[in-house]
Motif scaffolding. Sequence first.
Motif, PDB file in Angstrom:
ATOM      1  N   TRP A 187     -37.118  -5.370  -9.366  1.00 41.87           N
ATOM      2  CA  TRP A 187     -37.445  -4.835  -8.034  1.00 41.87           C
ATOM      3  C   TRP A 187     -38.284  -3.559  -8.135  1.00 41.87           C
ATOM      4  O   TRP A 187     -38.967  -3.195  -7.176  1.00 41.87           O
ATOM      5  CB  TRP A 187     -36.153  -4.542  -7.260  1.00 41.87           C
ATOM      6  CG  TRP A 187     -35.266  -3.516  -7.914  1.00 41.87           C
ATOM      7  CD1 TRP A 187     -34.250  -3.753  -8.801  1.00 41.87           C
ATOM      8  CD2 TRP A 187     -35.319  -2.098  -7.748  1.00 41.87           C
ATOM      9  NE1 TRP A 187     -33.665  -2.580  -9.190  1.00 41.87           N
ATOM     10  CE2 TRP A 187     -34.297  -1.541  -8.561  1.00 41.87           C
ATOM     11  CE3 TRP A 187     -36.113  -1.242  -6.990  1.00 41.87           C
ATOM     12  CZ2 TRP A 187     -34.071  -0.170  -8.635  1.00 41.87           C
ATOM     13  CZ3 TRP A 187     -35.883   0.122  -7.070  1.00 41.87           C
ATOM     14  CH2 TRP A 187     -34.873   0.645  -7.876  1.00 41.87           C
ATOM     15  N   PHE A 188     -38.221  -2.884  -9.300  1.00 40.76           N
ATOM     16  CA  PHE A 188     -38.928  -1.610  -9.442  1.00 40.76           C
ATOM     17  C   PHE A 188     -40.373  -1.899  -9.844  1.00 40.76           C
ATOM     18  O   PHE A 188     -40.816  -1.606 -10.948  1.00 40.76           O
ATOM     19  CB  PHE A 188     -38.211  -0.746 -10.477  1.00 40.76           C
ATOM     20  CG  PHE A 188     -38.604   0.715 -10.445  1.00 40.76           C
ATOM     21  CD1 PHE A 188     -38.404   1.488  -9.307  1.00 40.76           C
ATOM     22  CD2 PHE A 188     -39.153   1.318 -11.557  1.00 40.76           C
ATOM     23  CE1 PHE A 188     -38.758   2.824  -9.279  1.00 40.76           C
ATOM     24  CE2 PHE A 188     -39.501   2.664 -11.547  1.00 40.76           C
ATOM     25  CZ  PHE A 188     -39.306   3.414 -10.406  1.00 40.76           C
ATOM     26  N   ASP A 189     -41.106  -2.486  -8.896  1.00 45.55           N
ATOM     27  CA  ASP A 189     -42.476  -2.906  -9.164  1.00 45.55           C
ATOM     28  C   ASP A 189     -43.437  -1.726  -8.998  1.00 45.55           C
ATOM     29  O   ASP A 189     -43.017  -0.594  -8.726  1.00 45.55           O
ATOM     30  CB  ASP A 189     -42.870  -4.065  -8.247  1.00 45.55           C
ATOM     31  CG  ASP A 189     -42.685  -3.741  -6.762  1.00 45.55           C
ATOM     32  OD1 ASP A 189     -42.618  -2.548  -6.399  1.00 45.55           O
ATOM     33  OD2 ASP A 189     -42.610  -4.693  -5.957  1.00 45.55           O
ATOM     34  N   ALA A 190     -44.722  -1.988  -9.155  1.00 45.30           N
ATOM     35  CA  ALA A 190     -45.703  -0.899  -9.149  1.00 45.30           C
ATOM     36  C   ALA A 190     -45.712  -0.153  -7.821  1.00 45.30           C
ATOM     37  O   ALA A 190     -45.789   1.084  -7.786  1.00 45.30           O
ATOM     38  CB  ALA A 190     -47.093  -1.469  -9.447  1.00 45.30           C
ATOM     39  N   GLU A 191     -45.600  -0.882  -6.713  1.00 50.19           N
ATOM     40  CA  GLU A 191     -45.605  -0.236  -5.398  1.00 50.19           C
ATOM     41  C   GLU A 191     -44.383   0.657  -5.205  1.00 50.19           C
ATOM     42  O   GLU A 191     -44.487   1.788  -4.732  1.00 50.19           O
ATOM     43  CB  GLU A 191     -45.646  -1.306  -4.299  1.00 50.19           C
ATOM     44  CG  GLU A 191     -45.646  -0.735  -2.889  1.00 50.19           C
ATOM     45  CD  GLU A 191     -45.643  -1.812  -1.823  1.00 50.19           C
ATOM     46  OE1 GLU A 191     -45.506  -1.452  -0.637  1.00 50.19           O
ATOM     47  OE2 GLU A 191     -45.764  -3.004  -2.168  1.00 50.19           O
TER      48      GLU A 191
END
Length: 298
Positions: A187-191
């Motif tokens: 869930w800790f993506d780039a955005e």
Amino acid sequence: MSAEITINQFANLENGTRLHFASAGEKGRPLMLFVHGFPEFWYEWKVQLAEFGQDYFAVAPDLRGFNLSDMPTDVSAYKARHIVDDLRLLIAHLGYEKAVVVAHDWGGAICWNMAIALPALFEKLIIVNSPHPYLFMQALKHDPGQKSSSEYMNWLRNPGSEQALAKDEFTLMDGFFNGMGQEDAGWFDAETRAAYHACWARGLTGGVNYYRASPLHPPTEANSGPLQLKLDPADFQVKVTTRIIWGENDKALPKTLLDGIENFVDDVQIQRIPEGSHWVIHEQPDRVNRLIRQFMQQ
């Protein structure tokens, strides 16, 4: 259909604190207040705001010391009673007498205290991975495993921890989301990472000061912490209808912290998520939303 989220709203409270908050839904509907933990900010609840803004006035503040809210310099300003006062005054500022409160981590710690001291402010309390203060104190005193898994608290209390956290583009901070029960925080993506880095760049001292101001931490040779406290269990009773969601794969806050909770909360139910970590809100947001809905319909 999701509700639209409005950000960059500020509440100037009667105690002089200025809090930033995001909201979704129409004012005048029942208030649902979402309270984040460390090292997060209102953004932790963006999926919940979009969901519950459909039929509540859903509000997620940045607690004092975080993101766009005021950041007092005095460590004592981060004692739980001051944060409780902020939330009490925020509810009033928004035009309400009470709220459904959903809280995680440090937000949960604050809201346990608020439910004990000011039960009239609550319609219901929903806690996600945040231990009842008396049970947590007992674990820090008597459970060697809990003492070990909470040692990070003492590290955070040390001078300069915020500088270490900010080093190398927040490498340690990013690691929090990969080191408390899960191997890969998808869930800790780039955005999301960019949003959190922007928050952390505004300052980390306020968030760390929650740990410095709290008497609850593993005892050390220099500071016996909770061992000094002589507390009466009767002073920690919760008279608010409470529902608990617990990711059982939480490395810092194990499921054993729920043992005995029925002795402190008159009306409590627990929903356990065995594979969920401390960050279960992010890992399974739709499941968390369904559980909150079920609690509200009871």
